[in-house]
Design an enzyme around this catalytic site. Sequence first.
Site, PDB file in Angstrom:
ATOM      1  N   CYS A  94      11.439  15.119 -11.404  1.00 27.71           N
ATOM      2  CA  CYS A  94      11.286  14.338 -10.175  1.00 27.71           C
ATOM      3  C   CYS A  94      12.614  13.937  -9.523  1.00 27.71           C
ATOM      4  O   CYS A  94      13.250  14.778  -8.914  1.00 27.71           O
ATOM      5  CB  CYS A  94      10.396  13.134 -10.443  1.00 27.71           C
ATOM      6  SG  CYS A  94       9.635  12.529  -8.940  1.00 27.71           S
ATOM      7  N   HIS A 190       5.851  14.182 -14.120  1.00 27.10           N
ATOM      8  CA  HIS A 190       6.455  12.998 -14.699  1.00 27.10           C
ATOM      9  C   HIS A 190       6.072  12.688 -16.113  1.00 27.10           C
ATOM     10  O   HIS A 190       5.092  13.188 -16.619  1.00 27.10           O
ATOM     11  CB  HIS A 190       5.919  11.789 -13.913  1.00 27.10           C
ATOM     12  CG  HIS A 190       6.868  11.319 -12.927  1.00 27.10           C
ATOM     13  ND1 HIS A 190       8.113  10.915 -13.252  1.00 27.10           N
ATOM     14  CD2 HIS A 190       6.748  11.166 -11.593  1.00 27.10           C
ATOM     15  CE1 HIS A 190       8.718  10.524 -12.161  1.00 27.10           C
ATOM     16  NE2 HIS A 190       7.916  10.680 -11.140  1.00 27.10           N
TER      17      HIS A 190
END
Length: 240
Positions: A94, A190
Site C-alpha cells: 500500500c 494490507h
Amino acid sequence: MKIKIMHLYPDLLNLYGDRGNIECLKRRLIWRGIDAEVVCHTCDDKGFDISDVDIVFLGGGSDREQKIVCSRLIEHKKELHDFAENGGSIVAVCGGYQLLGKYYRLEDETIEGLEILDIYTEQGKGRLIGNIVLEADFINQKIVGFENHGGRTYIGSHTPMGKVLYGYGNEENAGAEGVIYKNVVATYLHGPLLPKNPELCDYILTNALKHKYPDFDKLEKLDDTLESTANNYIAERFVK
Ligand code: GLN
C-alpha cells in the site's frame, strides 16, 4: 542457509498488522530449517546499510506517515534502486507500494517516490475499500486480501501481480493489482497478506533464496491445510 529481512520503518508504516508478514516470512524459513534474521530500521536509526539484506519490507501508512518516510528514504534512493535492479527482494504494501513509484500526487502536494518502479499514483475521489481476490499466474492459489487506499496507481507497461476477480486493485477500472518486477512484489493488499497467502510467501522466499544461493532449487513442502482451507474459503465467498 540464512535470509536477512529488513523491516523499514515499522514505527510508521504499520497499518492493519503488516508485521504479520514479517512473522510469516521468518516462520516459513525456520520451519524448513533455514535461519532467518529480522532487523528493523526505525525513525531513530542513523545509519542505513542494506548490503547484506536479502528481503526489504515496507508496510502501509497514512499519507502523513508516508511523507515522513519518503523524506528519509529519498536519501537512500540509489542504494534501494540498485538493490532492486540487482535482484534484491522488496515486498511493499500500500503506502510502501506507492513510494516505489515516481510520485504520489495528493490534492495540494506531491510526494516524490523512489523510482524503483516506473509507476505513479494520484489521489482519487473517495477511497477504494474492501475485500479483494486476485488470480496470479506464478502461483496455484488465489491471492486474497483487503484493500483501503485513496491513491490510484498507474503501472504503465509493468506486469501486475494479479488479475482482479473481486475488488478494485490499482485503480477502479484497471482489472489489475500490484506490480511484480524482478524480485519486487508491490501490492495494495494490507495486513497479514502472507499468512493468508502461503504460496505467495513461498514465492518471495524462493526468489530470495535463489538470488543468494544460485544452486538453491526449491522449498520443502509444508503442511498448509489450515492456511489453504482459509484462503479457499475466502476466495469462494467472493468469487463464484
Ligand atoms: N495513504 C495511501 C492511500 O490512501 C496509502 C494508505 C495505506 O497504506 N492504506 O492511498
